[in-house]
Scaffold this motif. Structure first.
Motif, short mmCIF file in Angstrom:
data_model
loop_
_atom_site.label_atom_id
_atom_site.label_comp_id
_atom_site.label_asym_id
_atom_site.label_seq_id
_atom_site.Cartn_x
_atom_site.Cartn_y
_atom_site.Cartn_z
N SER A 120 57.14 -20.17 -15.90
CA SER A 120 57.12 -21.54 -15.37
C SER A 120 55.70 -22.05 -15.07
CB SER A 120 57.98 -21.61 -14.11
OG SER A 120 58.30 -22.95 -13.82
N GLY A 122 55.08 -25.00 -12.99
CA GLY A 122 56.39 -25.48 -12.53
C GLY A 122 56.77 -26.83 -13.13
N ILE A 124 60.93 -19.23 -13.28
CA ILE A 124 60.60 -17.80 -13.28
C ILE A 124 59.18 -17.60 -13.81
CG2 ILE A 124 61.26 -15.53 -14.18
CD1 ILE A 124 64.08 -17.03 -14.69
N GLU A 125 58.37 -16.92 -13.03
CA GLU A 125 56.97 -16.74 -13.40
C GLU A 125 56.53 -15.37 -12.91
OE1 GLU A 125 54.48 -18.31 -15.19
OE2 GLU A 125 53.33 -16.58 -14.50
N LYS A 126 55.89 -14.60 -13.80
CA LYS A 126 55.51 -13.24 -13.37
C LYS A 126 54.21 -13.22 -12.59
CE LYS A 126 53.02 -11.71 -17.43
NZ LYS A 126 52.95 -10.93 -18.61
N SER A 127 53.34 -14.21 -12.80
CA SER A 127 52.02 -14.15 -12.15
C SER A 127 52.04 -14.88 -10.80
CB SER A 127 50.97 -14.81 -13.05
OG SER A 127 51.09 -16.22 -12.95
N GLY A 172 58.76 -12.78 -11.13
CA GLY A 172 59.31 -11.59 -11.78
C GLY A 172 59.15 -11.66 -13.27
N ALA A 200 60.69 -12.07 -16.68
CA ALA A 200 61.91 -12.70 -17.19
C ALA A 200 62.69 -11.78 -18.13
CB ALA A 200 61.56 -14.01 -17.90
N ALA A 201 62.01 -10.75 -18.68
CA ALA A 201 62.70 -9.86 -19.62
C ALA A 201 63.63 -8.89 -18.89
CB ALA A 201 61.68 -9.08 -20.44
C1 LIG Z 1 51.91 -21.06 -21.49
S1 LIG Z 1 52.25 -20.63 -19.88
C2 LIG Z 1 53.52 -21.74 -19.42
C3 LIG Z 1 53.05 -22.90 -18.73
C4 LIG Z 1 54.08 -23.76 -18.08
N1 LIG Z 1 55.19 -24.13 -18.92
C5 LIG Z 1 53.36 -24.99 -17.59
O1 LIG Z 1 53.44 -26.03 -18.23
O2 LIG Z 1 52.63 -24.85 -16.60
C6 LIG Z 1 53.19 -19.18 -20.00
C7 LIG Z 1 53.51 -18.56 -18.67
O3 LIG Z 1 54.46 -17.53 -18.87
C8 LIG Z 1 54.19 -16.52 -17.92
N2 LIG Z 1 54.84 -15.31 -18.41
C9 LIG Z 1 54.46 -14.56 -19.47
N3 LIG Z 1 55.30 -13.53 -19.63
C10 LIG Z 1 56.24 -13.62 -18.66
C11 LIG Z 1 57.37 -12.85 -18.31
N4 LIG Z 1 57.68 -11.75 -18.99
N5 LIG Z 1 58.12 -13.25 -17.27
C12 LIG Z 1 57.79 -14.36 -16.56
N6 LIG Z 1 56.72 -15.12 -16.84
C13 LIG Z 1 55.95 -14.76 -17.87
C14 LIG Z 1 52.68 -16.47 -17.86
O4 LIG Z 1 52.22 -15.85 -16.68
C15 LIG Z 1 52.32 -17.95 -17.96
O5 LIG Z 1 52.19 -18.53 -16.70
#
Ligand SMILES: C[S@@+](CC[C@H](N)C(=O)[O-])C[C@H]1O[C@@H](n2cnc3c(N)ncnc32)[C@H](O)[C@@H]1O
Length: 298
Positions: free
Chosen positions: A23, A26, A43-46, A70, A72-73
């Motif tokens: 996300s 967000g 859902i966002e891991k960072s 967390g 997402a996988a």
């Molecule tokens: C391109 S960004 C998305 C940006 C978001 N849609 C926005 O407009 O702000 C991809 C995001 O996916 C997150 N991400 C990558 N792998 C992930 C996972 N396995 N689970 C949750 N989040 C993940 C990254 O930390 C990153 O913030």
């Protein structure tokens, strides 16, 4: 974002439960709530999850958008979702780990008959002339103070990058090297092979890569160099040593995405044939550019 808004209009129905995967800020989660979702899981891991939380709050959506930190996988939500959406497609398409995240999330959390944004992905590559993009590699091959600094050039030459590429740099027509759905189970290893007939004399400095993703029927994002520039720009895979090419030369390339702990790692190799004979080649890998330690740190 506008393309995602259109896709949400097609796919989110009033009262749906939606998940925004990766996300980040967000923003897509908030727009999903605006599109009529009853509940949205962002859902966002960072640690960007904290920013997403603040964005949700400042837009008065905290009663409908729940931010969860967390992976997402592996995450299991308290309820099944009607729509899963997300923006985890990388500059080259697959290096954002979408083929691991999407199928697993779907298996764990998508309701039967649920909808997915985006649905499909297609990857394109083409040999490219871009002397400016190669300058960084060439810089470290020069004689500086009588020192051999080619080890630094090797690092620079093995880093996949995001760049805005001039359409005039194309040395051959692009090839579609891989396409597939995003939620079907996938082993994770992708070998995207392509063949090109060189169209004009020039110097090949690398491989350009881009993608087209289908968000919903008839609704696509295309990141090619001949389209308006997007946030992804184009992918750039430099080659170690530039190659002189001639019209009708045949180039075969393979771009590999291999699953690693920190996400997919890219390799790229190719060979150039002229009048039936191999005249040049390259074989490169992100491992040589990332400086990944090969033993646990002490
Ligand atoms: C391109 S960004 C998305 C940006 C978001 N849609 C926005 O407009 O702000 C991809 C995001 O996916 C997150 N991400 C990558 N792998 C992930 C996972 N396995 N689970 C949750 N989040 C993940 C990254 O930390 C990153 O913030």
């Amino acid at each position: 974002v506008q393309a995602y808004i259109e896709a949400m209009r097609h796919k989110i129905r009033s009262g749906d439960v939606v998940a925004d995967i990766g996300s980040g800020t967000g923003i897509l989660a908030c727009l999903a709530a605006r599109a009529g979702a009853r509940r949205v899981y962002a859902i966002e891991k960072s640690d960007w999850i904290e920013i997403a939380r603040e964005v949700v709050k400042r837009n008065g959506l905290e009663d409908r958008v729940e931010c969860i930190q967390g992976d997402a996988a592996t995450l299991r939500l308290p309820e099944k979702v009607d729509v899963m959406l997300g923006d985890v497609i990388g500059v080259f398409g697959l290096e954002g780990d979408v083929l691991r995240i999407y199928p697993a999330f779907r298996a764990n959390n998508l309701a039967p008959g649920g909808r997915v944004i985006p649905e499909r992905l297609e990857l394109f590559f083409a040999p490219w002339e871009a002397a400016g993009e190669h300058a960084e590699v060439g810089f470290w091959r020069r004689d500086w103070y009588g020192l051999d600094l080619s080890a630094v050039a090797r690092v620079q030459a093995n880093l996949p990058l995001s760049r805005v590429l001039e359409p005039a740099g194309a040395l051959a027509r692009e090839a579609s090297a891989w396409s597939g759905g995003l939620v079907e189970p996938h082993p994770g290893y992708v070998e995207a092979g392509a063949r090109f007939e060189i169209a004009r004399a020039g110097t090949m400095h690398g491989i350009a890569g881009w993608f087209e993703t289908t968000l919903a029927s008839g609704l696509r994002i295309h990141t090619g160099p001949d389209r308006p520039t997007t946030v992804w720009r184009q992918g750039w895979l430099p080659i170690d040593h530039p190659i002189e090419v001639l019209p009708r030369d045949l180039l075969e390339t393979t771009v590999v995405f291999s699953p690693e702990e920190g996400g997919p790692c890219m390799g790229w190799r190719g060979r150039l044939r002229r009048e039936g004979r191999d005249v040049a080649g390259f074989s490169q890998h992100e491992f040589l550019g990332r400086l990944v330690p090969d033993r646990p740190p002490k």
